[in-house]
Motif scaffolding. Structure first.
Motif, PDB file in Angstrom:
ATOM      1  N   GLU A  87      17.067  76.556 -95.907  1.00 61.06           N
ATOM      2  CA  GLU A  87      17.083  77.822 -95.175  1.00 61.06           C
ATOM      3  C   GLU A  87      15.681  78.354 -94.961  1.00 61.06           C
ATOM      4  O   GLU A  87      14.882  78.440 -95.896  1.00 61.06           O
ATOM      5  CB  GLU A  87      17.906  78.874 -95.913  1.00 61.06           C
ATOM      6  CG  GLU A  87      17.961  80.211 -95.169  1.00 61.06           C
ATOM      7  CD  GLU A  87      18.861  81.224 -95.845  1.00 61.06           C
ATOM      8  OE1 GLU A  87      20.024  81.351 -95.420  1.00 61.06           O
ATOM      9  OE2 GLU A  87      18.403  81.873 -96.816  1.00 61.06           O
ATOM     10  N   ILE A  88      15.411  78.731 -93.719  1.00 62.50           N
ATOM     11  CA  ILE A  88      14.146  79.348 -93.341  1.00 62.50           C
ATOM     12  C   ILE A  88      14.406  80.840 -93.142  1.00 62.50           C
ATOM     13  O   ILE A  88      15.382  81.227 -92.484  1.00 62.50           O
ATOM     14  CB  ILE A  88      13.593  78.746 -92.030  1.00 62.50           C
ATOM     15  CG1 ILE A  88      13.239  77.270 -92.243  1.00 62.50           C
ATOM     16  CG2 ILE A  88      12.383  79.524 -91.535  1.00 62.50           C
ATOM     17  CD1 ILE A  88      14.400  76.321 -92.057  1.00 62.50           C
ATOM     18  N   ARG A  89      13.529  81.663 -93.699  1.00 65.21           N
ATOM     19  CA  ARG A  89      13.640  83.112 -93.518  1.00 65.21           C
ATOM     20  C   ARG A  89      12.338  83.621 -92.927  1.00 65.21           C
ATOM     21  O   ARG A  89      11.251  83.352 -93.453  1.00 65.21           O
ATOM     22  CB  ARG A  89      13.922  83.784 -94.855  1.00 65.21           C
ATOM     23  CG  ARG A  89      14.168  85.291 -94.739  1.00 65.21           C
ATOM     24  CD  ARG A  89      14.595  85.867 -96.081  1.00 65.21           C
ATOM     25  NE  ARG A  89      14.824  87.312 -95.986  1.00 65.21           N
ATOM     26  CZ  ARG A  89      15.237  88.065 -97.013  1.00 65.21           C
ATOM     27  NH1 ARG A  89      15.460  87.510 -98.190  1.00 65.21           N
ATOM     28  NH2 ARG A  89      15.419  89.361 -96.839  1.00 65.21           N
ATOM     29  N   THR A  90      12.445  84.357 -91.822  1.00 64.47           N
ATOM     30  CA  THR A  90      11.258  84.874 -91.154  1.00 64.47           C
ATOM     31  C   THR A  90      11.613  86.157 -90.428  1.00 64.47           C
ATOM     32  O   THR A  90      12.754  86.645 -90.533  1.00 64.47           O
ATOM     33  CB  THR A  90      10.682  83.833 -90.176  1.00 64.47           C
ATOM     34  OG1 THR A  90       9.412  84.279 -89.678  1.00 64.47           O
ATOM     35  CG2 THR A  90      11.627  83.567 -89.021  1.00 64.47           C
ATOM     36  N   ASN A  91      10.666  86.736 -89.704  1.00 64.73           N
ATOM     37  CA  ASN A  91      10.992  87.856 -88.824  1.00 64.73           C
ATOM     38  C   ASN A  91      10.501  87.525 -87.426  1.00 64.73           C
ATOM     39  O   ASN A  91       9.614  86.683 -87.247  1.00 64.73           O
ATOM     40  CB  ASN A  91      10.417  89.167 -89.345  1.00 64.73           C
ATOM     41  CG  ASN A  91       8.967  89.392 -88.969  1.00 64.73           C
ATOM     42  OD1 ASN A  91       8.658  89.739 -87.830  1.00 64.73           O
ATOM     43  ND2 ASN A  91       8.060  89.204 -89.932  1.00 64.73           N
TER      44      ASN A  91
END
Length: 226
Positions: A87-91
């Motif tokens: 899982e990649i988490r960014t804004n």
């Protein structure tokens, strides 16, 4: 004529400024992953606030950093089960037209089929963007630190309007079936690795920039009519 030239130049300049930019990129070279993470992005406009992690049901999962696709490092794990993921988490604040790209390959008994999913509500719900993206067996050609294979890149894939201008975008590469890369069944020792993960987007023009583009276009149109 001078006004027309200025107008055309303004449109060109603004179009250039609206080209896609990397928001978060993971090559795993700066901080080779040796555990599930989260691991911070190597590059991108939002690198400092972006990360990647692995999640497996099995407590025996080993996370490792074997050779990448044309690089020294990648992010790998074994003991895969349906529903396990990276899982990649960014804004994406201030950006639209969000795309996602990644390289992936598996061992012979590693998983073959993955779904690309996103969450736009902080991880409460995930929706499929792509279904059963195939991770081939790592042979002929195999990944090395030399030339990238060129056949293991998925995307760039558009994530849709819902992924734009978000404070918290989550992207998952999720195992979807128990079929292995060699067509058999996934084994506990089977691995799948990813590399060169990139989230990109296009800057949302400010109202002033939009007005300038519209004005430049009108100037050009008037001059052409004259």
């Amino acid at each position: 004529m001078r006004n027309f030239v200025f107008g055309a130049a303004a449109v060109v300049a603004l179009a250039g400024a609206a080209s896609a930019a990397n928001l978060a990129a993971f090559s795993f070279e700066l901080s080779p992953p040796s555990g599930p993470g989260p691991h911070t992005a190597d590059a991108g406009l939002f690198a400092a606030s972006s990360n990647i992690r692995g999640s497996h049901v099995s407590g025996a999962t080993v996370y490792d950093n074997p050779v990448g696709n044309g690089s020294v490092e990648s992010f790998s794990s074994n003991n895969w089960a349906i529903g396990d993921f990276y899982e990649i988490r960014t804004n994406t604040l201030g950006y639209t037209a969000i795309t996602f790209q990644w390289d992936q390959v598996s061992s012979n008994t590693g998983p073959r089929d993955f779904n690309l999913q996103i969450s736009t509500d902080g991880g409460a719900n995930y929706v499929n963007v792509l279904i059963n993206q195939i991770s081939r067996a790592n042979a002929s050609p195999a990944w090395s630190s030399g030339t990238p294979t060129g056949i293991d890149t998925h995307g760039p894939t558009a994530l849709g309007a819902a992924a734009a201008n978000l404070a918290d975008l989550r992207i998952r590469i999720t195992m979807n079936t128990s079929v292995s890369a060699n067509g058999g069944t996934v084994a506990s020792g089977g691995t799948s690795r990813i590399d060169d993960v990139v989230v990109a987007g296009t800057l949302i023009p400010t109202p002033g920039a939009l007005a300038l583009m519209a004005g430049a276009g009108l100037v050009g149109l008037r001059r052409r009519r004259a």
